[in-house]
Scaffold this motif. Structure first.
Motif, PDB file in Angstrom:
ATOM      1  N   LEU A 153      -0.767   4.129 -12.536  1.00  0.00           N
ATOM      2  CA  LEU A 153      -2.117   4.692 -12.514  1.00  0.00           C
ATOM      3  C   LEU A 153      -2.899   4.150 -11.330  1.00  0.00           C
ATOM      4  N   GLY A 154      -2.731   2.862 -11.063  1.00  0.00           N
ATOM      5  CA  GLY A 154      -3.445   2.269  -9.941  1.00  0.00           C
ATOM      6  C   GLY A 154      -3.161   0.791  -9.814  1.00  0.00           C
ATOM      7  N   THR A 155      -3.613   0.235  -8.690  1.00  0.00           N
ATOM      8  CA  THR A 155      -3.491  -1.200  -8.439  1.00  0.00           C
ATOM      9  C   THR A 155      -4.837  -1.721  -7.977  1.00  0.00           C
ATOM     10  N   ARG A 156      -4.974  -3.020  -8.054  1.00  0.00           N
ATOM     11  CA  ARG A 156      -6.151  -3.678  -7.498  1.00  0.00           C
ATOM     12  C   ARG A 156      -5.748  -5.071  -7.046  1.00  0.00           C
ATOM     13  N   ARG A 157      -6.532  -5.618  -6.141  1.00  0.00           N
ATOM     14  CA  ARG A 157      -6.302  -6.979  -5.651  1.00  0.00           C
ATOM     15  C   ARG A 157      -7.466  -7.848  -6.052  1.00  0.00           C
ATOM     16  N   GLN A 158      -7.132  -9.072  -6.431  1.00  0.00           N
ATOM     17  CA  GLN A 158      -8.154 -10.056  -6.749  1.00  0.00           C
ATOM     18  C   GLN A 158      -7.632 -11.406  -6.277  1.00  0.00           C
ATOM     19  N   GLN A 159      -8.329 -12.024  -5.341  1.00  0.00           N
ATOM     20  CA  GLN A 159      -7.942 -13.329  -4.792  1.00  0.00           C
ATOM     21  C   GLN A 159      -6.470 -13.351  -4.378  1.00  0.00           C
ATOM     22  N   ARG A 206       7.076  -8.315 -18.944  1.00  0.00           N
ATOM     23  CA  ARG A 206       7.134  -9.491 -18.065  1.00  0.00           C
ATOM     24  C   ARG A 206       8.571  -9.742 -17.594  1.00  0.00           C
ATOM     25  N   GLY A 207       8.743  -9.882 -16.281  1.00  0.00           N
ATOM     26  CA  GLY A 207      10.058 -10.128 -15.685  1.00  0.00           C
ATOM     27  C   GLY A 207      10.812  -8.872 -15.292  1.00  0.00           C
ATOM     28  N   VAL A 208      10.291  -7.698 -15.641  1.00  0.00           N
ATOM     29  CA  VAL A 208      10.949  -6.441 -15.292  1.00  0.00           C
ATOM     30  C   VAL A 208      10.771  -6.176 -13.790  1.00  0.00           C
ATOM     31  N   GLU A 209      11.848  -5.764 -13.149  1.00  0.00           N
ATOM     32  CA  GLU A 209      11.792  -5.482 -11.711  1.00  0.00           C
ATOM     33  C   GLU A 209      11.473  -4.017 -11.462  1.00  0.00           C
ATOM     34  N   LEU A 210      10.619  -3.782 -10.481  1.00  0.00           N
ATOM     35  CA  LEU A 210      10.274  -2.433 -10.050  1.00  0.00           C
ATOM     36  C   LEU A 210      11.028  -2.151  -8.756  1.00  0.00           C
ATOM     37  N   SER A 211      11.818  -1.080  -8.749  1.00  0.00           N
ATOM     38  CA  SER A 211      12.632  -0.748  -7.573  1.00  0.00           C
ATOM     39  C   SER A 211      12.246   0.607  -7.014  1.00  0.00           C
ATOM     40  N   ALA A 212      12.469   0.763  -5.720  1.00  0.00           N
ATOM     41  CA  ALA A 212      12.205   2.031  -5.039  1.00  0.00           C
ATOM     42  C   ALA A 212      13.398   2.364  -4.151  1.00  0.00           C
ATOM     43  N   ALA A 213      13.683   3.656  -4.020  1.00  0.00           N
ATOM     44  CA  ALA A 213      14.743   4.115  -3.125  1.00  0.00           C
ATOM     45  C   ALA A 213      14.132   4.315  -1.740  1.00  0.00           C
ATOM     46  N   VAL A 214      14.760   3.717  -0.733  1.00  0.00           N
ATOM     47  CA  VAL A 214      14.269   3.851   0.639  1.00  0.00           C
ATOM     48  C   VAL A 214      15.381   4.381   1.524  1.00  0.00           C
ATOM     49  N   GLN A 262       0.830  -1.205   0.000  1.00  0.00           N
ATOM     50  CA  GLN A 262       0.000   0.000   0.000  1.00  0.00           C
ATOM     51  C   GLN A 262       0.868   1.259   0.000  1.00  0.00           C
ATOM     52  N   GLU A 263       2.023   1.220   0.653  1.00  0.00           N
ATOM     53  CA  GLU A 263       2.927   2.369   0.696  1.00  0.00           C
ATOM     54  C   GLU A 263       3.763   2.495  -0.570  1.00  0.00           C
ATOM     55  N   ARG A 264       4.158   1.382  -1.148  1.00  0.00           N
ATOM     56  CA  ARG A 264       5.052   1.390  -2.307  1.00  0.00           C
ATOM     57  C   ARG A 264       4.330   1.639  -3.633  1.00  0.00           C
ATOM     58  N   PHE A 265       3.033   1.312  -3.694  1.00  0.00           N
ATOM     59  CA  PHE A 265       2.296   1.407  -4.955  1.00  0.00           C
ATOM     60  C   PHE A 265       1.144   2.394  -4.847  1.00  0.00           C
ATOM     61  N   THR A 266       1.491   3.668  -4.713  1.00  0.00           N
ATOM     62  CA  THR A 266       0.477   4.715  -4.691  1.00  0.00           C
ATOM     63  C   THR A 266       0.386   5.325  -6.086  1.00  0.00           C
ATOM     64  N   PRO A 267      -0.810   5.665  -6.527  1.00  0.00           N
ATOM     65  CA  PRO A 267      -0.956   6.255  -7.864  1.00  0.00           C
ATOM     66  C   PRO A 267      -0.037   7.470  -8.038  1.00  0.00           C
ATOM     67  N   GLY A 268       0.608   7.528  -9.213  1.00  0.00           N
ATOM     68  CA  GLY A 268       1.515   8.624  -9.518  1.00  0.00           C
ATOM     69  C   GLY A 268       2.981   8.306  -9.298  1.00  0.00           C
ATOM     70  N   VAL A 269       3.281   7.265  -8.524  1.00  0.00           N
ATOM     71  CA  VAL A 269       4.682   6.911  -8.301  1.00  0.00           C
ATOM     72  C   VAL A 269       5.279   6.439  -9.630  1.00  0.00           C
ATOM     73  N   THR A 270       6.546   6.780  -9.853  1.00  0.00           N
ATOM     74  CA  THR A 270       7.196   6.375 -11.094  1.00  0.00           C
ATOM     75  C   THR A 270       8.313   5.377 -10.822  1.00  0.00           C
ATOM     76  N   PHE A 271       8.524   4.522 -11.791  1.00  0.00           N
ATOM     77  CA  PHE A 271       9.584   3.516 -11.730  1.00  0.00           C
ATOM     78  C   PHE A 271      10.434   3.644 -12.989  1.00  0.00           C
ATOM     79  N   GLU A 272      11.741   3.745 -12.811  1.00  0.00           N
ATOM     80  CA  GLU A 272      12.669   3.713 -13.937  1.00  0.00           C
ATOM     81  C   GLU A 272      13.048   2.254 -14.125  1.00  0.00           C
ATOM     82  N   VAL A 273      12.763   1.707 -15.305  1.00  0.00           N
ATOM     83  CA  VAL A 273      12.989   0.277 -15.533  1.00  0.00           C
ATOM     84  C   VAL A 273      13.840   0.054 -16.773  1.00  0.00           C
ATOM     85  N   ASP A 274      14.507  -1.092 -16.787  1.00  0.00           N
ATOM     86  CA  ASP A 274      15.264  -1.533 -17.954  1.00  0.00           C
ATOM     87  C   ASP A 274      14.490  -2.669 -18.596  1.00  0.00           C
ATOM     88  N   THR A 275      14.209  -2.535 -19.878  1.00  0.00           N
ATOM     89  CA  THR A 275      13.496  -3.564 -20.627  1.00  0.00           C
ATOM     90  C   THR A 275      14.376  -4.022 -21.782  1.00  0.00           C
TER      91      THR A 275
END
Length: 195
Positions: free
Chosen positions: A54-60, A80-88, A31-44
Motif C-alpha cells: 500500500l505504501g512506505t514511509r521513512r522515519q529517522q 517477521r523475518g520474511v524476505e521480499l524478493s523482486a525479479a530484475v 524508491q524503485e523497488r517499493f512503489t505502491p501496488g507492487v506485489t510480493f509472493e512470500v513464504d511464511t
C-alpha cells in the motif's frame, strides 16, 4: 531477457497496531523497488501468500511498509523475518552499474588473497545490522566470516569468478588439528550490493 530473483528487504518487527512493519533494506534502490501496488509472493510459517504494497514511509532513516493484506499487529508480527524478493533483468542492471553485484551471484566464487594465495570458496553472505559478512569455506574446511567492506574485500570479479580479499592477519591461517573443532555447517544466505 535474463531475470534474477533478488532479496530487496526482510520484514522486521511490527510497528503500531494497524499492520505496519519495519523493513530491513537489502537494496540501494528502495524508491524503485517499493512503489505502491507492487506485489510480493512470500513464504511464511502458515504457507505462501501474496502481499500488495500500500505504501512506505521513512522515519529517522528507517523504512516502514503497509500491505493491503495485513490489517493488524498480530498478522504483521507473523511476517517477521520474511524476505521480499523482486525479479530484475540482470543485463539491464549490469548495464546500469557494471561494478554492482548481488549476494546470490557470489556463491561458489573462489576467494583469493591480494597476494594471490587461494583462501577458499564463497558459501554466501550473512546479513547483520552493522554490516554484511562474506561467508567463506576455507581450504581446511572451516567456515570464516569476513566483513564485506571495501578495505577487506577490495574486488569482486564476476566474470573471472574471483573475490579478492585482504583479511586481517590470522583469520584464514590453518589451525592445528586439535584446535579445528567439529565439521562446520554450511550457511545460506559490500563493495556495493544492489537489489
Amino acid at each position: 531477457m535474463s531475470t534474477l530473483d533478488v532479496t530487496v528487504a526482510t520484514i522486521g518487527k511490527a510497528h503500531g497496531l494497524r499492520g505496519e512493519v519495519a523493513l530491513v533494506l537489502r537494496t540501494d534502490q528502495p524508491q524503485e523497488r517499493f512503489t505502491p501496488g507492487v506485489t510480493f509472493e512470500v513464504d511464511t510459517a502458515a504457507g505462501s501468500r501474496t502481499l500488495t504494497l500500500l505504501g512506505t514511509r521513512r522515519q529517522q532513516d528507517r523504512w516502514y511498509a503497509t500491505f493491503d493484506e495485513v490489517a493488524d499487529r498480530t498478522d504483521a508480527e507473523s511476517l517477521r523475518g520474511v524476505e521480499l524478493s523482486a525479479a530484475v533483468d540482470s543485463q539491464e542492471e549490469a548495464d546500469e552499474d557494471p561494478d554492482a553485484w548481488y549476494p546470490s551471484q557470489l556463491k561458489g566464487l573462489a576467494v583469493r588473497h591480494v597476494d594471490g594465495r587461494e583462501l577458499g570458496t564463497v558459501l554466501g553472505v550473512d546479513h547483520y545490522p552493522a554490516q554484511d559478512l562474506l561467508v567463506v569455506r576455507t581450504l581446511d574446511k572451516r567456515r570464516v566470516q569476513l566483513p564485506l567492506v571495501e578495505q577487506l574485500v577490495p574486488e569482486v570479479d564476476l566474470e573471472a569468478g574471483v573475490v579478492t580479499a585482504n583479511p586481517p592477519g590470522g583469520l584464514f591461517d590453518e589451525l592445528p588439528e586439535d584446535e579445528r573443532g567439529p565439521e562446520p555447517e554450511t550457511s545460506a544466505p559490500a563493495k556495493r550490493t544492489k537489489g
